[in-house]
Design a protein around this motif. Structure first.
Motif, PDB file in Angstrom:
ATOM      1  N   HIS A 164     -11.693 -12.439   3.462  1.00  7.55           N
ATOM      2  CA  HIS A 164     -10.980 -12.394   2.195  1.00  7.55           C
ATOM      3  C   HIS A 164      -9.615 -13.036   2.370  1.00  7.55           C
ATOM      4  CE1 HIS A 164     -13.970  -9.540   0.764  1.00  7.55           C
ATOM      5  NE2 HIS A 164     -13.728  -8.789   1.814  1.00  7.55           N
ATOM      6  N   VAL A 165      -9.106 -13.621   1.282  1.00  6.28           N
ATOM      7  CA  VAL A 165      -7.770 -14.208   1.279  1.00  6.28           C
ATOM      8  C   VAL A 165      -7.010 -13.616   0.098  1.00  6.28           C
ATOM      9  CG1 VAL A 165      -6.420 -16.338   1.102  1.00  6.28           C
ATOM     10  CG2 VAL A 165      -8.662 -16.378   2.228  1.00  6.28           C
ATOM     11  N   ILE A 166      -5.805 -13.165   0.382  1.00  5.30           N
ATOM     12  CA  ILE A 166      -4.935 -12.664  -0.683  1.00  5.30           C
ATOM     13  C   ILE A 166      -3.636 -13.456  -0.635  1.00  5.30           C
ATOM     14  CG2 ILE A 166      -3.600 -10.695  -1.532  1.00  5.30           C
ATOM     15  CD1 ILE A 166      -5.796  -8.894  -0.398  1.00  5.30           C
ATOM     16  N   ASP A 167      -3.322 -14.096  -1.747  1.00  2.00           N
ATOM     17  CA  ASP A 167      -2.044 -14.791  -1.855  1.00  2.00           C
ATOM     18  C   ASP A 167      -0.976 -13.760  -2.176  1.00  2.00           C
ATOM     19  OD1 ASP A 167      -2.749 -17.563  -1.400  1.00  2.00           O
ATOM     20  OD2 ASP A 167      -3.896 -17.408  -3.259  1.00  2.00           O
ATOM     21  N   VAL A 168       0.017 -13.650  -1.308  1.00  4.37           N
ATOM     22  CA  VAL A 168       1.019 -12.596  -1.447  1.00  4.37           C
ATOM     23  C   VAL A 168       2.252 -13.024  -2.234  1.00  4.37           C
ATOM     24  CG1 VAL A 168       0.230 -11.377   0.619  1.00  4.37           C
ATOM     25  CG2 VAL A 168       2.085 -13.036   0.810  1.00  4.37           C
ATOM     26  N   ASP A 169       2.409 -14.302  -2.502  1.00  9.31           N
ATOM     27  CA  ASP A 169       3.557 -14.739  -3.299  1.00  9.31           C
ATOM     28  C   ASP A 169       3.508 -14.035  -4.655  1.00  9.31           C
ATOM     29  OD1 ASP A 169       4.916 -17.693  -2.279  1.00  9.31           O
ATOM     30  OD2 ASP A 169       3.162 -16.917  -1.256  1.00  9.31           O
ATOM     31  N   GLY A 170       4.630 -13.485  -5.045  1.00  8.91           N
ATOM     32  CA  GLY A 170       4.710 -12.819  -6.336  1.00  8.91           C
ATOM     33  C   GLY A 170       4.126 -11.417  -6.360  1.00  8.91           C
ATOM     34  N   ARG A 171       3.668 -10.919  -5.227  1.00  7.47           N
ATOM     35  CA  ARG A 171       3.123  -9.563  -5.140  1.00  7.47           C
ATOM     36  C   ARG A 171       4.001  -8.723  -4.231  1.00  7.47           C
ATOM     37  NH1 ARG A 171      -2.873  -9.013  -5.736  1.00  7.47           N
ATOM     38  NH2 ARG A 171      -3.728 -11.091  -5.911  1.00  7.47           N
ATOM     39  N   GLY A 172       4.251  -7.506  -4.614  1.00  4.60           N
ATOM     40  CA  GLY A 172       4.899  -6.567  -3.716  1.00  4.60           C
ATOM     41  C   GLY A 172       3.858  -6.004  -2.768  1.00  4.60           C
ATOM     42  N   SER A 173       4.307  -5.235  -1.794  1.00  3.06           N
ATOM     43  CA  SER A 173       3.356  -4.696  -0.812  1.00  3.06           C
ATOM     44  C   SER A 173       2.358  -3.739  -1.462  1.00  3.06           C
ATOM     45  CB  SER A 173       4.087  -4.031   0.355  1.00  3.06           C
ATOM     46  OG  SER A 173       4.840  -2.932  -0.084  1.00  3.06           O
ATOM     47  N   ARG A 174       2.783  -2.950  -2.437  1.00  8.47           N
ATOM     48  CA  ARG A 174       1.854  -2.013  -3.110  1.00  8.47           C
ATOM     49  C   ARG A 174       0.750  -2.771  -3.816  1.00  8.47           C
ATOM     50  NH1 ARG A 174       5.277   2.325  -6.438  1.00  8.47           N
ATOM     51  NH2 ARG A 174       3.534   3.735  -6.125  1.00  8.47           N
ATOM     52  N   HIS A 175       1.120  -3.872  -4.461  1.00  7.47           N
ATOM     53  CA  HIS A 175       0.132  -4.705  -5.148  1.00  7.47           C
ATOM     54  C   HIS A 175      -0.843  -5.332  -4.144  1.00  7.47           C
ATOM     55  CE1 HIS A 175       0.120  -5.207  -9.399  1.00  7.47           C
ATOM     56  NE2 HIS A 175      -0.104  -6.504  -9.372  1.00  7.47           N
TER      57      HIS A 175
END
Length: 185
Positions: A164-175
């Motif tokens: 899986h790949v999650i783009d973290v830009d614009g996301r906080g750690s909880r998200h």
């Protein structure tokens, strides 16, 4: 991406890979709490096993010695029968043996971040010996270009191991934790 190993995420380790500053340790700790699993950071495991900081290992023994210790720490963690959450160092995927172990023994999530975000997160940090090795003055703005080059070099390895790949830009750690939980359940 996507094979029978992913369906097995209740009993397999969940491993977070990605560049320095992507949030692997922060997300990993929160994810482990959400899953009620132990959490391990390979850098912390190496430090504990040798009694020296990552910076000391890099400065005194060099990056290859650190990578060997890192690969052994990851292999040991992946051999445990207790499913855990593991945050790897950004370069853990450089070792072919580590990539093979990851693909065989874990559900791997790549926390992908832009070089701009990574630079913003690691600038001014004294905990990043690879930036020292690459002669980066984290105060003068060239951090982003060095990180961008490292991203290009490592991207094929992250792609190789990631389910899986999650783009973290614009996301906080909880998200990000919520996104990981949705992907692995």
């Amino acid at each position: 991406m996507g094979d029978e190993r992913v369906a097995d995420s209740d009993t397999r380790h969940v491993v977070l890979v990605g560049m320095m500053g992507a949030g692997k340790t922060t997300v990993g700790r929160d994810l482990a709490m959400s899953l009620n699993r132990p959490f391990f950071d390979t850098d912390e495991v190496v430090v504990k096993s040798v009694g020296r900081s990552v910076r000391d290992i890099f400065e005194q023994d060099g990056e290859p010695a650190f990578r060997k210790l890192e690969a052994q720490a990851l292999a040991d963690l992946l051999m445990s029968s207790t499913p855990s959450v593991i945050a790897t160092g950004g370069g853990a995927v450089l070792a072919k043996g580590s990539r093979e172990n990851l693909k065989r023994s874990a559900v791997v999530v790549w926390l992908r971040a832009s070089s701009e975000l990574l630079a913003a997160r690691v600038s001014g940090s004294s905990k990043r010996p690879l930036l020292d090795v690459n002669n980066v003055d984290t105060q003068d703005g060239n951090t982003e270009s060095v990180l961008a080059e490292m991203c290009i070099q490592r991207e094929p390895f992250y792609q190789e191991v990631a389910h899986h790949v999650i783009d973290v830009d614009g996301r906080g750690s909880r998200h990000t934790v919520k996104a990981v939980l949705e992907l692995i359940s």
